[in-house]
Structure formats: structure tokens, C-alpha cells
Scaffold this motif. Structure first.
Motif, PDB file in Angstrom:
ATOM      1  N   GLU C 145      71.094  64.888 -24.055  1.00 44.35           N
ATOM      2  CA  GLU C 145      71.278  65.310 -22.665  1.00 44.35           C
ATOM      3  C   GLU C 145      70.419  66.538 -22.403  1.00 44.35           C
ATOM      4  O   GLU C 145      70.565  67.551 -23.074  1.00 44.35           O
ATOM      5  CB  GLU C 145      72.747  65.670 -22.413  1.00 44.35           C
ATOM      6  N   GLN C 146      69.559  66.448 -21.392  1.00 42.17           N
ATOM      7  CA  GLN C 146      68.735  67.604 -21.057  1.00 42.17           C
ATOM      8  C   GLN C 146      69.534  68.596 -20.224  1.00 42.17           C
ATOM      9  O   GLN C 146      70.518  68.235 -19.604  1.00 42.17           O
ATOM     10  CB  GLN C 146      67.550  67.182 -20.191  1.00 42.17           C
ATOM     11  N   GLU C 147      69.052  69.828 -20.176  1.00 42.78           N
ATOM     12  CA  GLU C 147      69.752  70.814 -19.359  1.00 42.78           C
ATOM     13  C   GLU C 147      69.316  70.664 -17.903  1.00 42.78           C
ATOM     14  O   GLU C 147      68.245  70.159 -17.594  1.00 42.78           O
ATOM     15  CB  GLU C 147      69.416  72.222 -19.847  1.00 42.78           C
ATOM     16  N   ASP C 148      70.170  71.095 -17.007  1.00 43.31           N
ATOM     17  CA  ASP C 148      69.829  71.112 -15.585  1.00 43.31           C
ATOM     18  C   ASP C 148      69.187  72.457 -15.290  1.00 43.31           C
ATOM     19  O   ASP C 148      69.822  73.496 -15.418  1.00 43.31           O
ATOM     20  CB  ASP C 148      71.094  70.945 -14.744  1.00 43.31           C
ATOM     21  N   ALA C 187      71.699  67.800 -16.918  1.00 35.75           N
ATOM     22  CA  ALA C 187      71.035  67.120 -15.803  1.00 35.75           C
ATOM     23  C   ALA C 187      71.582  65.706 -15.677  1.00 35.75           C
ATOM     24  O   ALA C 187      71.740  65.003 -16.659  1.00 35.75           O
ATOM     25  CB  ALA C 187      69.533  67.078 -16.053  1.00 35.75           C
ATOM     26  N   GLN C 188      71.858  65.294 -14.431  1.00 30.02           N
ATOM     27  CA  GLN C 188      72.363  63.937 -14.239  1.00 30.02           C
ATOM     28  C   GLN C 188      71.237  62.960 -14.500  1.00 30.02           C
ATOM     29  O   GLN C 188      70.097  63.187 -14.098  1.00 30.02           O
ATOM     30  CB  GLN C 188      72.812  63.721 -12.807  1.00 30.02           C
ATOM     31  N   ARG C 189      71.597  61.872 -15.120  1.00 32.14           N
ATOM     32  CA  ARG C 189      70.595  60.855 -15.404  1.00 32.14           C
ATOM     33  C   ARG C 189      70.975  59.580 -14.696  1.00 32.14           C
ATOM     34  O   ARG C 189      72.152  59.266 -14.577  1.00 32.14           O
ATOM     35  CB  ARG C 189      70.550  60.572 -16.907  1.00 32.14           C
ATOM     36  N   PRO C 190      69.979  58.818 -14.256  1.00 36.94           N
ATOM     37  CA  PRO C 190      70.305  57.512 -13.681  1.00 36.94           C
ATOM     38  C   PRO C 190      70.816  56.587 -14.784  1.00 36.94           C
ATOM     39  O   PRO C 190      70.509  56.767 -15.954  1.00 36.94           O
ATOM     40  CB  PRO C 190      68.967  57.019 -13.126  1.00 36.94           C
ATOM     41  N   GLU C 191      71.597  55.587 -14.388  1.00 35.09           N
ATOM     42  CA  GLU C 191      72.175  54.720 -15.396  1.00 35.09           C
ATOM     43  C   GLU C 191      71.139  53.792 -16.014  1.00 35.09           C
ATOM     44  O   GLU C 191      71.289  53.352 -17.136  1.00 35.09           O
ATOM     45  CB  GLU C 191      73.306  53.873 -14.770  1.00 35.09           C
ATOM     46  N   LYS C 192      70.095  53.462 -15.224  1.00 33.03           N
ATOM     47  CA  LYS C 192      69.085  52.556 -15.763  1.00 33.03           C
ATOM     48  C   LYS C 192      67.726  53.250 -15.718  1.00 33.03           C
ATOM     49  O   LYS C 192      67.526  54.171 -14.945  1.00 33.03           O
ATOM     50  CB  LYS C 192      69.042  51.282 -14.916  1.00 33.03           C
ATOM     51  N   PRO C 193      66.774  52.788 -16.508  1.00 34.46           N
ATOM     52  CA  PRO C 193      65.445  53.393 -16.441  1.00 34.46           C
ATOM     53  C   PRO C 193      64.787  53.109 -15.100  1.00 34.46           C
ATOM     54  O   PRO C 193      65.228  52.273 -14.343  1.00 34.46           O
ATOM     55  CB  PRO C 193      64.658  52.708 -17.570  1.00 34.46           C
ATOM     56  N   ARG C 194      63.705  53.802 -14.865  1.00 36.46           N
ATOM     57  CA  ARG C 194      63.012  53.663 -13.590  1.00 36.46           C
ATOM     58  C   ARG C 194      62.502  52.247 -13.404  1.00 36.46           C
ATOM     59  O   ARG C 194      61.978  51.656 -14.337  1.00 36.46           O
ATOM     60  CB  ARG C 194      61.821  54.610 -13.534  1.00 36.46           C
TER      61      ARG C 194
END
Lengths: 244, 382, 196
Positions: C145-148, C187-194
Motif C-alpha cells: 500500500e502506497q502512502e497518500d 492512497a486509495q487504489r482502484p479495484e481493477k487495473p487501468r
């Protein structure tokens, strides 16, 4: 384009008459700024790909020496302008701030390239700083990836206009006790501490990126790992040159 | 410090630790070396990397295969076309796409022009490190500008071309482009002769570069060194001849191999390689046929990159980039994004032997040894 | 010159019968990670293969396990590639290091350790290569998990106060909330890749 503020004090016809007699009128501001903007010495500070375009701008074809900026000084004490050319990573950011602190006044910063302005194409990374303006004040922002050498010269000319509009009376480096030095961020367990300097930069109230995409970073998650042994397939086709 | 002293049998010596920091005129980018000196002699050298770590692999695992092509330009930013070539090769291996003949010739031409750009710039920078402040660099950049003009005509950008596609190239070469390449090829040997006349037998270059930074052949092979550094040490290994990728088996060219493996050999091997590249270019310009420039299977991918979903599998594609072996390792899981994407960067691996080459040399020699290895930080740190 | 993987497998099964191998596509999976160095040393010395050049060491994260893939070539005989793989569980990711046998593994194994947390035993100097020493976490793992970078946390506020820099009150409030909940600003991440 008028460079001085005091042109109204002496009107044009009187100025011409005096010039014909060999007397030239100017203002102290104009002279002071003319000397400073015509001999900006950049700091030799290339980070990534934009540095190559910076060197190309200093070479014979684009010739930044015409603008007085040919002497790239290696030491920050001798330089006027720090061209941050290339991606600033979190590991490198404390050093950029330290170099800015070590530069002597008057000093300027030109953020060259999309990476120095806002992280550029690498914005979704865990090691990329989203713009050097989070820690130090930036005077000119130059977009491009990489900006052409002509664009760098255009940015330099914009900086020259900015310098020309500064006045001695309000110049920051002549105010008593002012030292434009910024605290150097430290490397923490997940990134930099602090993430930005609130006195220099604050996150915008409406973040266009967040609104458009719905989240600040675009690195998605994958749920299923591939199983390389599942399907028995013939070995991959080697690339052959001639085919149609 | 004590650990270093014990390791190198230097207990009791008075050592000075100097930091060739990331901001230094001659470190070719943000590369840091911790050098331990006894007087002026180097006792130990520890490189520190990561100041340009831009998480290229993480980003590529999140983008479609076609979108990553634009990012591969920024890996080795001196010669962007070569990075494109390697990535296109790996993806074509993964998906089983073949390249039409004219496109393959265009690729070879772009690859060899990129090699010339890289070598001439490197020699300019090496001379900069030696102290000839900027004059050879100016000559080198003058020639580079001519080739960059061509890259701009062909791909739209001087440096980051993003020109290669899976199964071909993006835009065809017009007759005007081919004439421009012919002009470059016919005028470059004269420039090389002038360059060599000033440099190759130059007394200062010879005295400072010969017998400095010697790399034995056995160590080079074991440490995974590739490219001109390996060939200067006397090992005849060039991926263009070994793998025969692209169309290199149709051209007659030789591989220059050095004898001693010092800085001077690495410099001279690069000059000879430039001459061989010119030979390849001449032959390619003669032989290039008419034809299509993109495999028809890839056309729908250009409109909708999500459609490129190679079957589950892995591929490792490698090319002889001007710096060494540039390899791309791809693992596909059937979705439009790769599962694993890894770049085998020659600049990173060639730095394994930096310490071995610099031991016992003076500080000023460490700088030219680093310059002769030819690193670029975009590739080392990815 | 291509070297079919079946040839290598047959030779290894003949000379080292106790090493369990499995063919995965064009590569050989060594079932027990501890056999890796023996197999590599044998392939290096064997007169038939002479695989003296280790081209690439790659780590990969397959959710259930971590994998390390090795590409070998022969400079002497100009043949290759030979691909070996090793798999280890995430709870105990220990693989014997090839650095004593091939020096090209030195920096590449450090990178795999930095990015995935695979511990190579016998490596002369296993520390992080790209990230700094005090960095926590293994970035290229799929669950990192990256930081926001826009939300200040308690450590940031403390640092800014120590350096006497003014911080707006909303930011201080948010940092206090996060600290009370015991969470990191992730940082929030999308559930699927781009998609494209």
C-alpha cells in the motif's frame, strides 16, 4: 515592452533630445536588473532525461550562451538559477532542498519538464515526488517531456522578464534578517517526512485528478495470479525478420 | 569504516571517506559513490543507487502492453529507439507476432543510428571527464543534432520517439527520410576521421587511459558484463551475431574486440563500432524493400490497446543495446496488463565490477573508469 | 544457438538424480529451493553446457508464493538461454544466493530483496538497493500500500512543529483522527487495473 517603472517621470521627447546630446537616462532598477538577467549562471544539476535537452541547449545549435547563461557552475554558491531537470524522487528530494539552501541570494528555480512540475508520467509511483514545488518556491514552470531546447530558452526569457520586474526596494534579499532557507525533509518508513511544506505548497481544494479518476493513484489490484503450467502450449515463436 | 578496513586487510591505515554525491559534474546523472581513500589511492568503493528510481516496473504492470512503449523511451534516454526495439521484440515473442520485412529494415536502421548517437555522445562525455572541458562534447553534439533531426522527422520527437509498435513501426520512411539517412551515412566517416585525428593518438588520452581500470575477461563474463565493456576485455560476444535477431544475419559486419580491457580499449572499441554501424546502415539502405510496415494483426491493437491479450506465458527478449544486453522479461496472465514486467538493465549490471576496476587507482581515474563503463541512471534505477 | 530445455533436464536427471525438477513451459522448476546453487554450479562446469553467464535474475510475486527466475547463457559456446525457476512461500522467502558462483547476481539479488523481500542466503552484502535503509515494506509485492501524499500524518505534524512551521488546523485535525484510529494514510487504489 517597458522594463522600467519610471519612464513616466521623463517624457519621450526630452529623453530623445538628451540622447542626441550623449546623455542617457535610466533608472537604477533597470541597470541593476539588466546586469542580473543578462548573466544568469545555472547550477549544473541534471537529474534525468531533461538534463540531456539542457545540455543540448548549451551546445552549439541552440546556444544558451547568447542569453548569458553559458557558464554552468558546479558549486551552488556560485550559481543563480537551479534548473531542476528531471524526475525528483523521494530519495533525492532532501538533497535538492539542501542545494537550494546552499545557493546564495538572489536565487531562482526553474522546474523543467513535467516531472519536476508535478511528477509527470511517473506520478503513480511510490518513490516519485509530485513536483519540487512542495518544498521550495519555484519561479518558472516549463512543461514538456522533455521540453525542447527552444522551450528551455523560452523559459529562460520568461525568467528574465520576471527578474526585470523586480525592484531593489522590495527585493527579498535586502530585507533585514531574511534567509530563504527551507527545512530539509527526512526519509521516513513510507516516504518523506513531512510530505510537503505547508508554508510553500498546500494540496488544492479541488483535485482535478481525484475528481476525474475517483482516486489519487491509478495502480490497480489484480486478484488472480497466472498459472504458467496450466495450458500446454508449444514454445513461443522466436522473432524472425522476414515474414508478412 | 572498520568493516571495510578488515575486509580489505587495511587495518591500521588512515582512511578518508569521500562522497561523490549525487550532484556532481561527472557522475553522469544522480549516481553516488562512497570512496574510501588512503591518500589519493582508492581502497574501497561503494556505489549507491536509487536516486532516480521511478518505479517503471510498477507502472508497466498497471498499463496495457502498448502503453508501456512510451515509458521504455525514458529508460535509457540517450538512445530511446533501442529500448523500444527490445520491448517490441519481447512482446512479439510473447504473442507470436511476426514483423514484415520493410519494418524490420527500418528497425535495424533506427537501432544503428541510435548506436551512433550513443557512442559519439559517450566519447564526448568521457573526454569531458578527462578534463577537455566541453570542446569534444560540442563536436559530438553537433553530429548528434543531425541524427536527432532525422528522428524528429520520422517519429515526431527528438528523443522520446515512441516509434516502434508490436509487429512493425508506427510510420513509414519517405524517400526524403531515406535521402537524409544517406546523407548522414556518407558524411559521418569524415567527422569520425576528424574526431579520431584529434583523439586516438593524443598523448594525454593515451597516458591517462591506457592501463587504467583493467577488467580481466574471466571476471567480466562471470559478472555478467556485456556490451563494449565486455568486448574491450577480449571476449567476442555480440548478441547481434549470437541471437541473430532482427535481420542482422543479412549484413556483413565485424565485431571489434579489444586486448587489454582498459579505458583506452573501451574508447577505441566504441569508435570502431561506430564505423561498423555505418557499414550496416549502408547495406540496409541498399537492401530495403518496399512493403508494409506493420503486421496486420496489430492494427486493431492500435485502435484499442485493451484487445492485446496475449495467452498466458512468459518471454525474455534481449537486444544488443549500445550499452550492453538490454533484456525484457514479460509474464502474461491473459489480461491486457502484464503480470510481471522486468527490465534487465546493462548499466546496473556493468556496475558490479566498478569497485574491482577502481582499486588501487587514483581518484581522478575512478571518474574516467565510471565514464567508460557508460551508465545511464534512467536504466540503472528504472 | 537455442538449447532445448529437455536436453538440460535429461542431463540433470542423469547426473543429479536427487534433485527434483519439473518442466514449466520452456523452463525448469527446481522444487526444492536449496538445490539451486548445486544445479547452477553443475551447469557452469559441465563441458556440454558451460553456462558461464548469468544474464538475468528476476523476482516475481504470484500471490501464493514468491518466485525467482534465472536466465543462463553460455558465452563460450554461444548457446542459451536456459531458464531455471525457484518458488518459495511468502512466510519464509529464503533462497540460496548465486552470488558466490556468479558475480552478476550480486546487484540483481539485492534488487529482488529490495522489491520483494526474498532473502538470499549467502549473499555477501544483502541490503536494499534502490530504496533507503529505513524504508519499510516491499514495494513490488501485489499487496503493497502506497502512502497518500496529500494527507499529513502525526509524524509529519510533529516534525513541522519541531521546525516551527505553521500548519493549518484542518490538517492537524485529520492527522489526529488517523492517529486515534491507528491507521496509516494509505492512497486509495482502484479495484481493477487501468483499462487502457
Amino acid at each position: 515592452m517597458t522594463f522600467t517603472k519610471n519612464t513616466a517621470a521623463v517624457d519621450g521627447s526630452l529623453r530623445d533630445k538628451l540622447a542626441k546630446k550623449g546623455v542617457v537616462l535610466t533608472s537604477l532598477d533597470f541597470l541593476y536588473n539588466w546586469g542580473r538577467r543578462s548573466s544568469i549562471w545555472p547550477l549544473q544539476f541534471g537529474l534525468a532525461c531533461c538534463a540531456i535537452e539542457m545540455i543540448a541547449a548549451a551546445c552549439a545549435r541552440y546556444d544558451i550562451a547568447r542569453f548569458g547563461a553559458e557558464l554552468f557552475r558546479a558549486s551552488p554558491r556560485q550559481a543563480d538559477l537551479m534548473i531542476v531537470s528531471g524526475t525528483v524522487t523521494k530519495k533525492m528530494a532532501p538533497l535538492v532542498v539542501r542545494l537550494y539552501n546552499q545557493m546564495a541570494e538572489p536565487k531562482y528555480v526553474l522546474a523543467m519538464g513535467a516531472c519536476a512540475i508535478s511528477g509527470g508520467p511517473f506520478i503513480d509511483g511510490y518513490n516519485v515526488l509530485r513536483g519540487i514545488d512542495r518544498y521550495i518556491p519555484v519561479d518558472v514552470l516549463l512543461p514538456g517531456c522533455p521540453p525542447r531546447p527552444e522551450a528551455l530558452i523560452h523559459g529562460l526569457m520568461e525568467l528574465q522578464k520576471k527578474i526585470a520586474s523586480q525592484e531593489i526596494q522590495t527585493a527579498p534579499w535586502y530585507q533585514k534578517g531574511l534567509k530563504r532557507e527551507f527545512p530539509i525533509p527526512e526519509l521516513g518508513p513510507n516516504g518523506l517526512i513531512p510530505k510537503f511544506n505547508p508554508e510553500v505548497w498546500q494540496p488544492p481544494k479541488t483535485n482535478a485528478r481525484k475528481e476525474h479518476y475517483g482516486q489519487p493513484i491509478l495502480i490497480g489490484k489484480k486478484q488472480k495470479a497466472p498459472d504458467l503450467e496450466a495450458v500446454a502450449v508449444a514454445p513461443s515463436v522466436p522473432p524472425s525478420g522476414a515474414a508478412s | 569504516m572498520e568493516m571495510i578496513a578488515k575486509k580489505n586487510n587495511l587495518e591500521g591505515a588512515q582512511m578518508l571517506e569521500i562522497n561523490f554525491g549525487p550532484q556532481h559534474p561527472s557522475t553522469h546523472g544522480v549516481f553516488r559513490m562512497n570512496v574510501f581513500l588512503e591518500g589519493e589511492k582508492i581502497c574501497a568503493l561503494k556505489p549507491v543507487m536509487g536516486y532516480l528510481h521511478r518505479n517503471h516496473e510498477l507502472i508497466a504492470e498497471n498499463l496495457t502492453y502498448a502503453a508501456t512503449m512510451a515509458y521504455t523511451d525514458r529508460l535509457d534516454y540517450f538512445n530511446s529507439m533501442a529500448n523500444n526495439f527490445g520491448y517490441a521484440l519481447a512482446a512479439e515473442k510473447l504473442a507470436g507476432i511476426e514483423v514484415p520485412e520493410r519494418a524490420a529494415y527500418i528497425r535495424v536502421i533506427m537501432g544503428e543510428l541510435a548506436r551512433i548517437v550513443n557512442h559519439v555522445m559517450l566519447i564526448g562525455f568521457l573526454l569531458n571527464d578527462l578534463g577537455a572541458f566541453f570542446t569534444p562534447t560540442l563536436y559530438a553534439f553537433r553530429e548528434r543534432e543531425k541524427i536527432l533531426n532525422l528522428f524528429e522527422e520520422v517519429s515526431g520527437s527528438r528523443m522520446m520517439g515512441n516509434y516502434f509498435r508490436f509487429g512493425g513501426v508506427k510510420r513509414d520512411l519517405t524517400d526524403g527520410n531515406l535521402a537524409a539517412i544517406q546523407r548522414i551515412v556518407s558524411r559521418f566517416p569524415a567527422f569520425l576521421d576528424e574526431f579520431e585525428a584529434l583523439l586516438t593518438k593524443n598523448e594525454i588520452l593515451c597516458m591517462r587511459c591506457q592501463n587504467v581500470g583493467v577488467l580481466p575477461a574471466a571476471l567480466a563474463v562471470n559478472a555478467g558484463i556485456t556490451g563494449p565493456v565486455l568486448r574491450a576485455s577480449g571476449v567476442n560476444y555480440d548478441i547481434r551475431k549470437v541471437d541473430g535477431y532482427g535481420l542482422y544475419d543479412r549484413f556483413r559486419f565485424q565485431i571489434p574486440v579489444g586486448q587489454k580491457g582498459d579505458v583506452y580499449d573501451r574508447y577505441y572499441v566504441r569508435i570502431l563500432e561506430m564505423r561498423e554501424s555505418l557499414k550496416i546502415l549502408e547495406q540496409a539502405l541498399e537492401q530495403i524493400p518496399q512493403g508494409e510496415i506493420l503486421n496486420k494483426k496489430t492494427l486493431p491493437v492500435l485502435k484499442m490497446p485493451r484487445n492485446f491479450k496475449p495467452a498466458v506465458g512468459e518471454a525474455y527478449g534481449r537486444i544488443e543495446s549500445p550499452k550492453g544486453e538490454l533484456g525484457y522479461y514479460l509474464v502474461s496472465d491473459g489480461t491486457p496488463q502484464p503480470w510481471r514486467y522486468h527490465v534487465r538493465a546493462p548499466s546496473l549490471i556493468n556496475l558490479t565490477v566498478l569497485e574491482d576496476m577502481c582499486l588501487g587507482q587514483k581518484v581522478a581515474d575512478a571518474i574516467i573508469i565510471l565514464g567508460s563503463i557508460d551508465i545511464v541512471l534512467g536504466e540503472t534505477d528504472r | 544457438m537455442k538449447l532445448p530445455i529437455e536436453t538440460v533436464q535429461k542431463e540433470l536427471e542423469a547426473r543429479m538424480p536427487d534433485v527434483k525438477l519439473r518442466k514449466v513451459r520452456d523452463s525448469l522448476l527446481i522444487e526444492n529451493a536449496l538445490d539451486l546453487r548445486r544445479v547452477a554450479a553443475f551447469l557452469k562446469e559441465s563441458p556440454e553446457f558451460r553456462l558461464d553467464y548469468l544474464s538475468s535474475v528476476t523476482g516475481a510475486d504470484y500471490l501464493a508464493y514468491l518466485e525467482s527466475v534465472y536466465h543462463f547463457y553460455s558465452v563460450e559456446k554461444k548457446q542459451g538461454p536456459v531458464v531455471l525457476r525457484v518458488r518459495v512461500p511468502k512466510t519464509e522467502p529464503k533462497i540460496p544466493s548465486l552470488a558466490p558462483v556468479y558475480r552478476s547476481a550480486e546487484l540483481q539479488e539485492r534488487e529482488a530483496y529490495d522489491m520483494f523481500g526474498i532473502i538470499f542466503e549467502g549473499h555477501p552484502d544483502l541490503r536494499r538497493l534502490f530504496m533507503w535503509e529505513s524504508f519499510e515494506g516491499y514495494p513490488l509485492r501485489k499487496d503493497y500500500e502506497q502512502e497518500d501524499t496529500e494527507i499529513l500524518e502525526a509524524a509529519d505534524i510533529a516534525w513541522l512543529d519541531a521546525h516551527r512551521i505553521a500548519v493549518p488546523n484542518e490538517m492537524k485535525e485529520k492527522a489526529r483522527e488517523l492517529q486515534a484510529a491507528g491507521k496509516r494514510a494509505v492512497a486509495q487504489r482502484p479495484e481493477k487495473p487501468r483499462p487502457a
